[in-house]
Scaffold this motif. Structure first.
Motif, short mmCIF file in Angstrom:
data_model
loop_
_atom_site.label_atom_id
_atom_site.label_comp_id
_atom_site.label_asym_id
_atom_site.label_seq_id
_atom_site.Cartn_x
_atom_site.Cartn_y
_atom_site.Cartn_z
N ALA A 70 0.81 -1.21 0.00
CA ALA A 70 0.00 0.00 0.00
C ALA A 70 0.85 1.26 0.00
N LEU A 71 1.87 1.29 0.87
CA LEU A 71 2.62 2.52 1.06
C LEU A 71 3.68 2.72 -0.02
N ALA A 72 3.23 2.98 -1.21
CA ALA A 72 4.11 3.35 -2.31
C ALA A 72 3.33 4.34 -3.16
N ALA A 73 3.89 5.51 -3.33
CA ALA A 73 3.17 6.57 -4.02
C ALA A 73 2.76 6.14 -5.42
N THR A 74 1.49 6.30 -5.73
CA THR A 74 0.98 5.93 -7.05
C THR A 74 0.66 7.14 -7.91
N SER A 75 0.58 8.32 -7.29
CA SER A 75 0.31 9.55 -8.04
C SER A 75 0.77 10.74 -7.21
N VAL A 76 0.83 11.90 -7.85
CA VAL A 76 1.19 13.14 -7.17
C VAL A 76 0.12 14.17 -7.51
N GLU A 77 -0.33 14.89 -6.49
CA GLU A 77 -1.44 15.82 -6.71
C GLU A 77 -1.28 17.03 -5.80
N MET A 113 2.46 19.84 -3.62
CA MET A 113 2.34 18.65 -4.46
C MET A 113 2.67 17.44 -3.58
N LEU A 114 1.68 16.59 -3.34
CA LEU A 114 1.83 15.49 -2.39
C LEU A 114 1.78 14.14 -3.11
N PRO A 115 2.73 13.24 -2.80
CA PRO A 115 2.62 11.86 -3.30
C PRO A 115 1.51 11.13 -2.56
N HIS A 163 -2.14 11.38 1.51
CA HIS A 163 -0.71 11.68 1.56
C HIS A 163 0.05 10.50 2.15
N VAL A 164 0.98 9.97 1.41
CA VAL A 164 1.68 8.75 1.79
C VAL A 164 2.44 8.91 3.11
N LEU A 165 2.82 10.14 3.46
CA LEU A 165 3.63 10.34 4.67
C LEU A 165 2.84 10.19 5.96
N GLN A 169 13.66 6.50 6.65
CA GLN A 169 14.20 5.75 5.50
C GLN A 169 13.07 5.08 4.73
N HIS A 170 12.14 4.48 5.46
CA HIS A 170 10.99 3.85 4.80
C HIS A 170 10.10 4.91 4.14
N ALA A 171 9.98 6.08 4.78
CA ALA A 171 9.19 7.16 4.19
C ALA A 171 9.79 7.61 2.86
N ALA A 172 11.12 7.71 2.82
CA ALA A 172 11.79 8.13 1.59
C ALA A 172 11.59 7.12 0.48
N VAL A 173 11.61 5.83 0.83
CA VAL A 173 11.37 4.78 -0.16
C VAL A 173 9.95 4.88 -0.70
N ALA A 174 8.99 5.10 0.20
CA ALA A 174 7.58 5.17 -0.22
C ALA A 174 7.33 6.36 -1.15
#
Length: 395
Positions: free
Chosen positions: A164-171, A228-230, A264-266, A337-342
């Protein structure tokens, strides 16, 4: 069939809901109930219950208002498409005002069929020190196993949330709208006004000789900021009370009320970091010590904490507490680190700190959060963004 269970924390009406739910479930053995503690104040009662027979799957029970149960079901429908509990049957019952939902906890039974048990991540992180040499009443904390905690953090973000936690779009979104749930009812503002006293209307405030932009003003700017949020599927309320560990140490998620399909993925990193950082660190540290700790934590992607350790020694902070702060810093680094990967190429530390300020602003109204240190950290986050040239209105 009548199920036997002995529970001390149910009201008579809640006992009826639980008994009714058990009647619909596919096991016939006695039931053991384990209450789970909560950090927030949603009013929900969350617990684990275990059928005593071999190979019986443990379940998470939640008693809340009917609207709360409906939100949980809505969140589960989203989560079932992404989390490892996908496709599992849930059971829910209602009365006029309350409802209960039962959700299977996947993989918690041990391989040899022994009675499963769970440990809350909260209890692992926030356990009181058992060191006989600790200062009485110091409220010191400790880790049972630091490496184990880091492994659990990896498990949460790789296994539980990995799909789930992987950015699929930016808006482009307004932060105040995206983080509205955390700020809801805005109880923090009057508390912060009272805390700041005569300084609450000033553009700048001074604490221990340090100058900050007024956090009340900065928060209002952030609420109106467009960034602009992933985006991705998020749990929405991922903190140590909503993670339990099975008998093998594998993490499992609870409470999907605020699960969203595109957010927002974060969020799932910020709530976890704030909960661990501000609830785990000792509350007896001085303002100056907290200032240096907060400053270091904002720059963890750049610095180790050797300079911080030297400053804390000068401030007479004991070695056990310094070691504990260092462990907390390593956990925070692992979360980021995991946040940066996501986020991938869309990770930006200024966005991270800006949104963390909004999450903290919402959480600090909870009694367990040390309000004074949270207020100081909030002011430091605002100053960090000013110094980094954070733009309040990105396209």
């Amino acid at each position: 069939m009548t199920h036997r269970f002995v529970v001390r924390f149910f009201s008579p009406e809640e006992e009826k809901l639980f008994a009714q739910c058990l009647e619909d479930m596919p096991f016939s053995d006695d039931v053991i109930v384990q209450q789970l503690g909560r950090i927030g104040f949603s009013g929900a009662k969350v617990f684990m219950f275990f059928p005593s027979g071999e190979n019986s799957r443990p379940h998470v029970g939640k008693i809340h208002t009917n609207r709360g149960i409906e939100r949980e079901i809505e969140g589960l429908k989203i989560a079932f498409n992404y989390y490892e509990d996908a496709g599992q049957r849930t059971f829910d019952v209602r009365n006029d005002t309350e409802g209960m939902i039962a959700i299977p906890l996947i993989g918690a039974a041990s391989a040899d069929g022994r009675l499963p048990s769970v440990t809350e991540l909260k209890d692992l992180l926030f356990a009181k020190s058992e060191n006989p040499d600790a200062t009485p009443g110091s409220d010191a904390f400790y880790f049972k196993s630091h490496d184990e905690v880091l492994s659990i953090i990896d498990g949460i973000y790789k296994s539980c949330c990995g799909r789930a936690l992987a950015a699929t779009s930016v808006e482009g979104r307004i932060l105040g709208e995206e983080y509205e749930w955390y700020i809801r009812k805005n109880v923090t503002e009057p508390m912060l006004r009272c805390f700041l006293g005569n300084m609450h209307a000033e553009a700048e405030i001074h604490i221990f000789g340090y100058k900050f932009k007024n956090p009340l003003i900065k928060v209002k700017e952030l609420l109106a900021t467009r960034r602009m949020l992933p985006l991705s599927v998020v749990h929405g309320d991922l903190h140590p009370s909503n993670v339990v560990l099975d008998i093998r140490g594998n993490p499992h998620l609870l409470d999907f009320t605020w699960c969203r399909p595109s957010s927002h993925v974060l969020k799932d990193f910020l709530v976890m970091e704030c909960s661990i950082r501000f609830l785990m660190l000792p509350k007896y540290l001085s303002w100056e010590a907290n200032y240096h700790i907060n400053n270091t934590f904002m720059h963890l992607e750049e610095d180790d904490i050797s300079e911080l350790k030297a400053k804390l020694i000068v401030l007479s902070v004991d070695n056990e507490t310094i070691a504990h702060i260092e462990r907390c810093a390593k956990i925070t680094q692992r979360i980021r680190q995991h946040a940066a990967v996501a986020c991938g190429t869309n990770f930006d530390i200024c966005d991270y700190i800006a949104c963390q300020a909004l999450v903290l602003y919402g959480l600090m109204r909870i009694e367990r959060y040390p309000f004074a240190n949270c207020a100081l950290a909030l002011a430091q986050m605002g100053q960090f963004l000013v110094e980094r040239g954070f733009k309040s209105n990105a396209p």
